[in-house]
Design an enzyme around this catalytic site. Structure first.
Site, PDB file in Angstrom:
ATOM      1  N   HIS A 118      38.815  51.767  23.541  1.00 25.34           N
ATOM      2  CA  HIS A 118      37.846  52.049  24.608  1.00 25.34           C
ATOM      3  C   HIS A 118      36.686  51.050  24.622  1.00 25.34           C
ATOM      4  CE1 HIS A 118      34.732  53.702  21.886  1.00 25.34           C
ATOM      5  NE2 HIS A 118      35.754  54.163  21.193  1.00 25.34           N
ATOM      6  N   ASP A 119      36.289  50.661  25.823  1.00 29.19           N
ATOM      7  CA  ASP A 119      35.110  49.822  26.047  1.00 29.19           C
ATOM      8  C   ASP A 119      35.229  48.420  25.457  1.00 29.19           C
ATOM      9  OD1 ASP A 119      33.323  51.927  27.317  1.00 29.19           O
ATOM     10  OD2 ASP A 119      33.718  52.880  25.377  1.00 29.19           O
ATOM     11  N   GLY A 136      37.157  50.481  19.146  1.00 31.31           N
ATOM     12  CA  GLY A 136      36.275  50.584  20.304  1.00 31.31           C
ATOM     13  C   GLY A 136      35.192  49.530  20.347  1.00 31.31           C
TER      14      GLY A 136
END
Length: 267
Positions: A118-119, A136
């Site tokens: 994520h991200d 992440g």
């Protein structure tokens, strides 16, 4: 060609000349650019935004729910640039409230079983070899190459044109143009082969090597070494890319040159 055996939510937006093979799944909040190919059994979930001419192979998952306990179902996306290939069983999570989106650039190759957390932000023209795992909020610069089974700690940064040896554990930042290997991960040289392939002149490569000699082989701490570079090396875009990257690091920089391992080959 859209197979009758694929599931495509009526709300999904597909460009022209898109091919969707049997048993693929495409959710409603999805945008596919012109010329995309979605292989059999591929899964593209809500929040996916794919550019033109992307290829998503069997069992790959784009815009999966983040593997983050802080995620509370907020609206986020996963954005993929043009001409990017996502091979079998790769997974790209969408963002969280931290940044709102996961980004993979254009002309990038995501090989089989890669995970992009994520991200993350992965640049253009990158290669993530089989089973690379990005935790992440990792950042990977343009033209970087990560060898097979590289694992990158959350919040770490890998600079543009860097080359990371297969099997490496990355817990510190890797500046632009660096070739990194060994355990613990350390500087082993400039990525001169990659730089030559991308049109860097011999003079420019020599300049980068001189900068790295001062930073990684002088025996000084990185703060003093950066000052020495600014004092001794004339201004260039590459010089300041390296210095600014090091000075902006929050996780710290990988270990300096280790003479005792100088003869070892990168895998």
């Amino acid at each position: 060609m859209i197979s009758k055996l694929a599931y495509i939510d009526p709300k999904a937006r597909l460009g022209e000349n898109v091919t969707v093979e049997p048993f693929a799944y495409i959710a409603g909040d999805v945008v596919l650019g012109d010329g995309c190919w979605v292989g059999p059994g591929a899964v593209i979930l809500d929040g996916a935004r794919l550019g033109r001419n992307c290829k998503v192979h069997t069992a790959a998952v784009v815009a999966g729910v983040p593997q983050d306990l802080k995620f509370k179902g907020e609206y986020t996306t996963a954005v993929i640039g043009d001409n990017t290939t996502i091979r079998e069983c790769a997974t790209i999570s969408r963002g969280t409230a931290a940044k709102g989106t996961t980004i993979v650039g254009s002309n990038t190759l995501i090989m089989a079983y890669v995970h992009v957390g994520h991200d993350c932000v992965v640049g253009n023209n990158c290669v993530l070899v089989n089973r690379v795992s990005l935790a992440g909020e990792v950042e990977v610069g343009d033209w970087a190459i990560l060898g097979g089974h590289v694992a990158v700690h959350q919040f770490s940064r890998i600079g543009a044109h860097a080359m990371v040896s297969g099997g490496s554990l990355v817990s510190k930042d890797i500046p632009p143009f660096v070739k990194a290997a060994h355990l613990p991960l350390s500087f082993v040289g400039a990525n001169f082969i990659g730089l030559r392939r991308r049109g860097f002149t011999p003079e420019k490569i020599s300049e980068i090597q001189e900068i790295f000699r001062l930073i990684f082989q002088s025996g000084f701490g990185y703060s003093r070494a950066c000052e020495m570079v600014l004092e001794q090396v004339p201004y260039s875009e590459e010089r300041d890319m390296i210095i600014n990257f090091i000075r902006e690091s929050k996780r710290g920089i990988l270990k300096p040159y280790n003479a005792s391992k100088a003869g070892e080959e990168m895998e």
